[in-house]
Scaffold this motif. Structure first.
Motif, short mmCIF file in Angstrom:
data_model
loop_
_atom_site.label_atom_id
_atom_site.label_comp_id
_atom_site.label_asym_id
_atom_site.label_seq_id
_atom_site.Cartn_x
_atom_site.Cartn_y
_atom_site.Cartn_z
N PHE A 157 1.71 -0.78 -1.42
CA PHE A 157 1.58 -1.41 -2.07
C PHE A 157 0.43 -2.79 -1.78
O PHE A 157 1.37 -3.13 -0.81
CB PHE A 157 1.56 -0.89 -3.10
CG PHE A 157 2.32 0.32 -4.20
CD1 PHE A 157 1.27 1.00 -3.71
CD2 PHE A 157 3.39 0.21 -4.37
CE1 PHE A 157 1.84 1.90 -4.62
CE2 PHE A 157 4.11 1.52 -4.35
CZ PHE A 157 2.81 2.49 -4.32
N ASP A 176 -10.42 -2.03 -1.52
CA ASP A 176 -10.38 -1.47 -2.76
C ASP A 176 -10.27 -2.43 -3.98
O ASP A 176 -9.62 -3.46 -3.84
CB ASP A 176 -10.63 -0.38 -3.32
CG ASP A 176 -9.03 0.63 -3.80
OD1 ASP A 176 -8.34 -0.92 -3.71
OD2 ASP A 176 -8.40 1.09 -3.57
N GLU A 177 -10.70 -2.64 -5.01
CA GLU A 177 -10.27 -3.32 -6.18
C GLU A 177 -8.45 -3.67 -6.69
O GLU A 177 -8.34 -4.98 -6.57
CB GLU A 177 -10.80 -2.92 -7.24
CG GLU A 177 -11.60 -3.19 -7.59
CD GLU A 177 -12.14 -1.13 -7.47
OE1 GLU A 177 -11.15 -0.16 -7.94
OE2 GLU A 177 -12.90 -0.96 -5.97
N GLU A 178 -7.92 -2.97 -6.05
CA GLU A 178 -6.31 -2.21 -5.76
C GLU A 178 -5.05 -3.41 -4.50
O GLU A 178 -4.63 -3.37 -4.39
CB GLU A 178 -5.41 -1.13 -6.38
CG GLU A 178 -5.72 -1.08 -7.79
CD GLU A 178 -7.13 -0.33 -8.22
OE1 GLU A 178 -7.85 0.37 -7.06
OE2 GLU A 178 -7.37 -0.34 -9.39
N ASN A 205 -6.00 -1.96 -1.63
CA ASN A 205 -6.11 -0.65 -0.73
C ASN A 205 -7.02 -0.51 0.50
O ASN A 205 -8.25 -0.80 -0.24
CB ASN A 205 -5.69 1.11 -1.22
CG ASN A 205 -4.98 1.07 -2.24
OD1 ASN A 205 -4.15 1.05 -2.05
ND2 ASN A 205 -5.37 1.27 -3.40
N LEU A 206 -6.65 -1.02 1.61
CA LEU A 206 -7.52 -1.30 2.71
C LEU A 206 -8.38 0.21 2.52
O LEU A 206 -8.01 1.75 2.58
CB LEU A 206 -6.66 -1.09 4.11
CG LEU A 206 -5.97 -2.18 4.71
CD1 LEU A 206 -4.86 -2.01 5.56
CD2 LEU A 206 -7.08 -3.15 5.26
N GLN A 207 -9.38 0.59 3.22
CA GLN A 207 -10.64 1.28 3.43
C GLN A 207 -11.04 1.80 4.33
O GLN A 207 -11.59 0.50 5.08
CB GLN A 207 -11.92 0.97 2.02
CG GLN A 207 -11.50 0.66 0.65
CD GLN A 207 -10.89 2.15 0.39
OE1 GLN A 207 -11.25 2.75 0.39
NE2 GLN A 207 -10.01 2.07 -0.23
N MET A 257 -7.74 1.86 -5.43
CA MET A 257 -9.40 3.16 -5.65
C MET A 257 -8.96 3.62 -7.08
O MET A 257 -8.50 4.48 -7.08
CB MET A 257 -9.10 4.00 -4.82
CG MET A 257 -9.85 5.09 -4.16
SD MET A 257 -10.87 5.38 -3.33
CE MET A 257 -13.03 5.32 -4.03
N GLN A 258 -10.29 3.62 -7.33
CA GLN A 258 -10.29 4.43 -9.05
C GLN A 258 -12.11 5.47 -8.96
O GLN A 258 -12.95 4.74 -8.35
CB GLN A 258 -10.67 3.67 -9.82
CG GLN A 258 -10.51 4.24 -11.73
CD GLN A 258 -10.33 2.84 -12.17
OE1 GLN A 258 -10.77 1.24 -12.72
NE2 GLN A 258 -9.76 3.03 -13.78
N THR A 286 -6.65 6.61 -11.44
CA THR A 286 -6.84 5.67 -9.92
C THR A 286 -5.15 5.88 -8.82
O THR A 286 -4.55 6.64 -9.15
CB THR A 286 -6.31 4.23 -10.66
OG1 THR A 286 -6.82 4.60 -12.05
CG2 THR A 286 -5.89 3.13 -9.60
N VAL A 287 -6.01 5.88 -7.84
CA VAL A 287 -5.12 5.86 -6.16
C VAL A 287 -4.41 4.91 -5.66
O VAL A 287 -5.17 3.98 -5.38
CB VAL A 287 -5.39 6.82 -5.91
CG1 VAL A 287 -4.70 7.08 -4.38
CG2 VAL A 287 -5.11 8.30 -6.74
N ASN A 288 -3.21 4.61 -5.22
CA ASN A 288 -3.02 3.47 -4.64
C ASN A 288 -1.99 3.94 -3.10
O ASN A 288 -1.23 5.11 -3.60
CB ASN A 288 -2.22 2.37 -5.44
CG ASN A 288 -3.13 2.16 -6.24
OD1 ASN A 288 -3.96 0.81 -5.06
ND2 ASN A 288 -2.54 1.46 -7.57
N ALA A 324 -5.30 6.59 -1.04
CA ALA A 324 -6.15 5.43 -1.37
C ALA A 324 -6.32 5.67 0.37
O ALA A 324 -7.90 5.81 0.35
CB ALA A 324 -5.62 4.18 -2.04
N ASN A 325 -5.91 4.38 1.22
CA ASN A 325 -6.99 4.73 2.48
C ASN A 325 -6.88 6.03 3.27
O ASN A 325 -8.21 6.02 3.91
CB ASN A 325 -5.55 4.63 3.73
CG ASN A 325 -4.96 3.00 3.27
OD1 ASN A 325 -3.83 3.30 3.34
ND2 ASN A 325 -5.22 2.08 2.57
#
Lengths: 792, 194
Positions: free
Chosen positions: A48, A701-703, A705-707, B1-2, B117-119, B123-124
Motif C-alpha cells: 500500500f 492510480d489515485e490510491e 498503486n504503481l501502474q 485502482m477504482q 476499489t483494489v489496492n 492493482a499493480n
C-alpha cells in the motif's frame, strides 16, 4: 607523426579496452560475487502507498528451513539504524517505522540460505496494515486537508533544506532577481506562459542495484561489493552510520551495468545487508529484482512547472520566470550537491542572453518512492533545458518568428564568453551561431520547412524540432559544491613502472563510459607511453585515491583533469631525470611526443621508457626515487558543453504513431579525447532521450498503486524502435580545463528530450498547439489529433 | 485502482422469486464464484471469503460484508464489502447496489451497480484487466443466480431447495478466466462506439 599514432593518445578512436571482457561474458558484476557461506536477503515490501503497520508476524517465515533472520525496524532501533540520513539533509526509514509511505516501501528483510528460500519466506511474513488515504497529486500536497505523510516531521519547520510551511512541504528554493524580473514582465511587449511537466521516469539501468556485504568478525573489517557510482562516498556514509573506522571499511564497485543516476544513493537494501552481515557474521547478498528497481530505487524528474518568457516584439527575450512543484516522494532522497535542493536548475537561461530571470522550486512530499536523481544528466539540468527550449518555441509561435531565427536573435555571442548568466553562472566557452548554421545547412532546413508547408496543405502532419542547448557539467568547484561536506574534487594516482608501463587509479568509477580506454589515452599523450601499456583501475576504495565518483558528466571535466595534472607532475620529474642523464640543465630539455631531447640537438635523446628505468636506479642527487604522482583536482569552474539538434518527425494522423525520419545531433564538448567513444555516448544518450520523450512514464492510480512497474509496461527502446542517429561536432575548448575538454555523455539526453517534444508540437503548430506533455506515445499523440479533429 | 460497474442481467423467474433469492445474503454470496459466507455476525453483518486465481496470482480475500439497506418495496439491497487477502498484499472493497425489476424480454431483470476499489499487488498486476475480470465474475454470478432461481422456481421453499445439495464453493478458474477476459477485451474494440 608515426610515433604519435603508436601511442593511441588523445584524439584517437581507440577501440574500447573493456569490450573483449564484456562481449565474452567475462565481466564481473556484483551478482557474480559469490563468497563462502554467503546468505541472501529478500525485502518484504508494502503493498500500500500509505498505511499504518498494525503488526508484523515473523513466526511462519522463521519456521521455514533455511531462514536465518527476519529483520524489521524494531530490530534496527537498538542500533539506531532504522532511519538513515539522505544526501538531501532529510532522513529516510531504512525499514518502515510504524507506517509505510509509498507502495513497495521496505518493511522487513528476510535472510536465508539462498534467494529462493528468501523469496518464499518473504511471502510468509505477515504484516497487518491499516490503510490511510494516499496523497498522489503534488498539486494537492499543500492543501489544508492533505493527509500528513511524515508524522516524524510534524511540528518541525525545517527538513534539512530551509524553512517549510506545511507538513508536506520540504523546501522553497529560489534564485535570481525577483523584483527586476517582475518589472520586466510588467513592461514587456509580449509574454508567454505554459505549464511544463517533466513526468516521473526511472533511469532503469540494465543491471539493477545490489550488494554483497561481508563483515569479518575477527578483525572487525567490512567489505561491501556494491553497485555504486560513488564508492568513496558510500565508504564515508557506512562509517558515519556504523562507527566502523573508514580504514576498516572497503567498498568495491566492480563492473557496473549502467547507472544513469540510479546508483548514486544509499538504499535501505544496502543497509539491511550490511547490518545482517555484522549480526550474523556471514556474507549477505541483496540484489533487486527488475520490479523492485523500477518501483523503489531513485526515480527521476517529477517537476510540475510553469514557465514564462517576456520579450520584445522582435522576439528578443527580456526575462524568464519559472515556478515548479517538485514531487520528491515520501522522503527527500534527492541527488544533489548539499546546498542545491534544485540541483543546477539555474542553468535554465540556456544558450540565450537573458538579462533577468527568477526561478523558484517548492519540494513536496507525496506517497511515492523517494529519489529525484539526475537521469543521465547533471543535477536537474534536463528539467532546466526542457523549460527554456520548449518556451523559446512557444514564444516563436506567438510572434510567428521562425524557430531557428528566434534562436539566432537570442544567442549569447562568441565574444561574450566568459559569459555571466542572470542566474549566477560563468559560462566558460561557447560558439553557438556557427554551429546552428552548420546543422541547418546539413539538414536543408529551408527545404524541410517548404516540405512541411506542402504537407500541411494536404492534411499531413510533419514536425521539425530544434534544440540549441547549453549544459552545465563537471561538478564541481568545492567552493560551490560538496556532498556531506566533502568537496566535489576528483583524483588520479599514476605509477610508472621501471620498464615503462603504468597503472593509474581513479576516484571515479566507470559504468559503461569507457574509462579504462580514455584515461589511458590522456596519460599516453601526456607521458609518451603507449596506451596499451597503461592500466586503469577504479572502484576499490582500498587502492584508489578518494574521489566523488561518476555522475553529472564529471569524469572528464574533473577526473580527466586530475589525470592530466598527475601526469604533468610525473613528466616534470622525468624532465629533470632526463636532463641528469643527458648531463644538461632541465631548461635545456625539450619534450617530443614520447621522449626528451636536448634543445638544438635532436640526437641527444632519452625516451620516457629510458627515464622510467632511471627513476629506479639513477636519479639526480637529492631526488626521491620512483616515478609516481597523485592529484586531487578541484576544478575552478564547471564546463559548459553545448549542442544543436534537429529532429524531423512524421505523424500518422489516424493512429497517432510517430516516425522519427531524421535526427541530426551536433555536439561541442571541447577537445575530444576519443571520438568513437563520444559517438557511442551520443547514441546512448539519444536513445534515452527518445525513451523519455516518446514513452517512459512511472504512473500511479489515485490510491498510489504503481501502474506498470515491469518492462511489459515501462518503455525501454530496443534497436527495433530506435531511430537512426546522425552525429556531427564543432570544437570550442574549455579555457580552464587542462585538456580543453568538457563532459559529453549527458548532452544528448538533455538536448534530445526537448528536441523530440519540439518536433511533435511543431507538427501541430499550424493548428495553434503550443505545448503537449510527454511522453508522446501513439495514444497521447492521437488524443491531440482527435481533439483537433484532424483524424476525420 | 477504482472501477465502476453497471450491469443488467435478464432472469428467468418472476420479480418476487428473484427478490426472495436476492434478499438472502448467504444465497447471493454462494452465487459469487469462489465466494462463501464463513460467519454470520448478526442479521446485517457477515464475514466471508473469496478465492481468485489469475495467472500466477492466488488471492484469497477475507473480509466483512455490511448490509446497508434491504428495501423490499423497491426490491433493492445495498451492501459494502471490504477485505484483505490473507498475505496482506492486496485489499479490495466493493460498494454494491443490486435490485430486481420487471424485465422487457425475460420475466425479470437483475441490475447491479458497483464501485470496486483494489489496492496492492492486485492493482499493480491486474490494472488493465480489472474491468474485464470484474465483468467475467459478474457474468458467472448472474448465470449462477439465474440457474438457482430456475431450480427454486417450482419449489415451495426456495431457501431449503437451494441449500441442499450444499452449494459448492469453487475457486475461480484462472486460465478460463484469463481467456474470457481476453476475449472480452478484444470484443470491446469492436463494440465500443467511439
Amino acid at each position: 607523426m608515426e610515433r604519435q599514432e603508436q601511442l593511441q593518445g588523445i584524439g584517437c578512436s581507440r577501440k574500447r579496452k573493456e569490450d573483449p571482457r564484456f562481449i565474452q561474458g567475462k565481466g564481473l558484476y556484483v551478482d557474480d560475487v559469490k563468497l563462502p557461506g554467503m546468505l541472501c536477503g529478500e525485502v518484504v515490501r508494502s503493498p500500500f502507498a500509505h498505511a499504518k503497520i498494525v503488526s508484523i508476524n515473523k513466526e511462519k517465515a522463521l519456521a521455514l528451513p533455511g531462514v536465518h533472520a527476519v529483520i524489521t525496524a524494531e530490530d534496527l532501533k537498538p542500533l539506531g539504524l532504522h532511519w538513515m540520513p539522505t544526501l538531501a539533509g532529510d532522513t529516510q526509514a531504512v525499514l518502515a517505522d510504524e507506517k509505510v509511505c509509498f507502495q513497495m516501501q521496505e518493511v522487513a528483510m528476510v535472510i536465508a540460505d539462498d534467494r529462493y528460500i528468501a523469496a518464499d519466506a518473504a511471502e510468509l511474513v505477515e504484516v497487518e496494515y491499516e490503510q490511510l488515504p494516499a496523497l498522489v497529486d503534488p498539486h494537492k500536497a499543500m492543501d489544508a486537508d492533505a493527509p500528513i505523510i511524515r508524522e516524524d516531521l510534524v511540528g518541525k519547520d525545517e527538513a534539512g533544506q530551509g524553512k517549510r510551511t506545511h507538513n508536506n512541504h520540504i523546501f522553497t528554493w529560489d534564485v535570481g532577481d525577483k523584483d527586476a524580473t517582475d518589472r520586466a514582465f510588467e513592461s514587456a511587449e509580449v509574454t508567454v506562459r505554459e505549464d511544463i511537466l517533466n513526468p516521473r521516469v526511472h533511469p532503469s539501468p540494465m543491471e539493477t542495484c545490489g550488494c554483497v556485504a561481508s563483515f569479518d568478525k575477527v578483525n572487525g573489517s567490512l567489505t561491501v561489493h556494491i553497485t555504486s557510482q560513488a564508492p568513496h562516498i558510500v565508504r564515508t556514509v557506512v562509517t558515519l552510520l556504523s562507527g566502523i573506522p573508514e580504514s576498516k571499511v572497503r567498498i568495491i564497485s566492480p563492473d557496473i551495468g549502467g547507472g544513469f543516476g540510479n546508483k548514486v544513493g544509499i538504499y535501505p537494501g544496502y543497509v539491511c545487508a550490511i547490518v545482517s552481515s555484522i549480526v550474523l557474521g556471514r556474507p549477505v547478498k541483496w540484489i533487486e529484482s527488475r520490479i523492485e528497481n523500477i518501483s523503489t530505487t531513485a526515480f527521476a524528474r517529477d517537476y510540475h512547472g510553469v514557465g514564462e518568457l517576456a520579450a520584445d516584439k522582435d522576439g528578443r527575450i527580456t526575462a524568464l520566470r519559472f515556478h515548479a512543484l517538485a514531487d520528491h516522494g515520501a522522503f527527500n532522497a534527492h541527488a544533489q550537491p548539499t546546498k542545491w535542493p534544485a540541483g543546477l536548475f539555474s542553468i535554465c537561461t540556456g544558450s540565450y542572453d537573458i538579462p533577468v530571470a527568477y526561478a523558484r522550486v517548492d519540494g513536496v512530499y507525496t506517497n511515492k518512492a523517494p529519489g529525484g536523481v539526475a537521469y543521465r544528466c547533471s543535477f536537474r539540468v534536463t528539467e532546466a533545458v526542457y523549460l527554456i527550449e520548449r518556451m523559446i518555441d512557444v514564444l516563436a509561435q506567438k510572434l510567428d518568428i521562425d524557430k531557428a531565427e528566434i534562436r539566432r536573435r537570442n544567442f549569447i555571442q562568441a565574444d561574450q564568453f566568459p559569459y555571466q548568466s542572470a542566474l549566477g553562472w560563468e559560462y566558460d566557452s561557447g560558439n553557438y551561431a556557427p554551429a546552428l548554421e552548420k546543422v541547418l545547412e546539413a539538414c536543408d532546413y529551408e527545404g524541410l520547412r517548404k516540405e512541411q508547408t506542402e504537407k500541411r496543405a494536404n492534411g499531413e502532419l510533419m514536425g521539425i524540432g530544434l534544440c540549441t542547448f547549453t549544459e552545465i557539467v563537471g561538478a564541481g568547484p568545492s567552493k560551490a559544491c560538496d556532498v556531506l561536506g566533502v568537496g566535489m574534487f576528483d583524483s588520479c594516482e599514476i605509477r610508472v613502472h621501471p620498464t615503462g608501463s603504468a597503472i593509474a587509479r581513479m576516484g571515479t568509477i566507470t559504468q559503461g563510459q569507457g574509462h579504462e580506454t580514455t584515461y589511458a589515452q590522456i596519460i599516453a599523450t601526456e607521458l609518451g607511453l603507449s596506451s596499451d601499456d597503461i592500466q586503469i583501475e577504479e572502484g576499490d576504495t582500498d587502492t584508489a585515491p578518494y574521489g566523488l565518483g561518476t555522475y553529472g558528466s564529471r569524469s572528464t571535466p574533473v577526473g580527466g583533469a586530475a589525470t592530466a595534472m598527475a601526469a604533468r607532475t610525473i613528466r616534470a620529474k622525468a624532465q629533470k631525470i632526463a636532463a641528469h642523464l643527458l648531463e644538461v640543465s632541465p631548461e635545456d630539455i625539450e619534450w617530443d611526443v614520447d621522449r626528451f631531447h636536448v634543445k638544438g640537438n635532436p640526437d641527444a635523446v632519452k625516451t620516457m621508457k629510458e627515464v622510467a628505468w632511471a627513476a629506479y636506479n639513477n636519479v639526480p642527487e637529492g631526488m626521491e626515487m620512483g616515478l609516481e604522482s597523485v592529484n586531487y583536482y578541484d576544478p575552478p569552474n564547471f564546463t559548459y558543453p553545448f549542442g544543436i539538434y534537429l529532429c524531423v518527425v512524421d505523424i500518422d494522423r489516424h493512429t497517432g504513431e510517430t516516425s522519427i525520419r531524421r535526427f541530426y545531433a551536433l555536439d561541442d564538448c571541447g577537445n575530444r579525447i576519443n571520438p568513437m567513444i563520444i559517438e557511442g555516448q551520443i547514441h546512448g544518450g539519444l536513445n534515452e532521450a527518445f525513451a523519455v520523450a516518446m514513452g517512459q512514464l512511472i504512473s500511479f492510480d489515485e490510491e498510489g498503486n504503481l501502474q506498470g512497474n515491469t518492462l511489459m509496461d515501462y518503455f525501454i527502446p530496443t534497436f527495433v524502435e530506435t531511430p537512426h542517429w546522425e552525429t556531427d561536432y564543432t570544437v570550442t575548448p574549455s579555457p580552464h580545463h587542462p585538456l580543453g575538454a568538457k563532459g559529453v555523455a549527458e548532452s544528448p539526453h538533455v538536448g534530445g528530450i526537448p528536441c523530440f517534444s519540439n518536433a511533435v508540437v511543431d507538427a501541430f503548430a499550424h493548428k495553434g498547439v503550443t505545448h503537449v506533455d510527454m511522453p508522446h506515445t501513439a495514444f497521447n499523440v492521437w488524443k491531440t489529433i482527435h481533439e483537433l479533429g484532424l483524424d476525420s | 485502482m477504482q472501477v465502476t460497474i453497471n450491469k443488467v442481467f435478464p432472469l428467468d423467474g418472476s420479480v418476487s422469486d428473484a427478490w426472495n433469492l436476492l434478499e438472502n445474503i448467504e444465497q447471493v454470496a454462494s452465487c459469487m464464484p469462489g465466494a462463501e459466507i464463513t460467519e454470520t455476525v448478526d442479521e446485517n453483518n457477515f464475514k466471508g471469503s473469496v478465492k481468485v486465481k489469475i495467472g500466477p496470482m492466488h488471492v484469497a480475500f477475507n473480509g466483512d460484508i455490511a448490509v446497508q439497506e434491504i428495501n423490499p418495496g423497491e426490491h433493492r439491497v445495498h451492501l459494502i464489502a471490504k477485505g484483505q487477502d490473507s498475505k496482506g498484499t492486496s485489499s479490495a472493497s466493493m460498494d454494491l447496489t443490486a435490485s430486481v425489476r420487471a424485465g422487457e424480454s425475460g420475466a425479470s431483470e437483475l441490475t447491479g451497480d458497483a464501485d470496486v476499489t483494489v489496492n496492492g499487488k492486485l492493482a499493480n498486476f491486474g490494472g488493465r484487466m480489472m474491468t474485464q475480470v470484474a465483468d467475467q465474475i459478474l457474468g458467472q454470478f448472474a448465470d449462477n443466480f439465474s440457474s438457482r432461481l430456475g431450480a427454486s422456481a417450482g419449489s415451495e421453499d426456495p431457501a431449503q431447495t437451494a441449500s441442499e445439495p450444499e452449494p459448492q464453493v469453487q475457486e475461480i478458474n484462472g486460465l478460463k478466466f484469463a481467456w474470457q477476459a481476453l476475449i472480452g477485451f478484444i470484443k470491446s474494440f469492436f463494440t465500443s462506439k467511439a
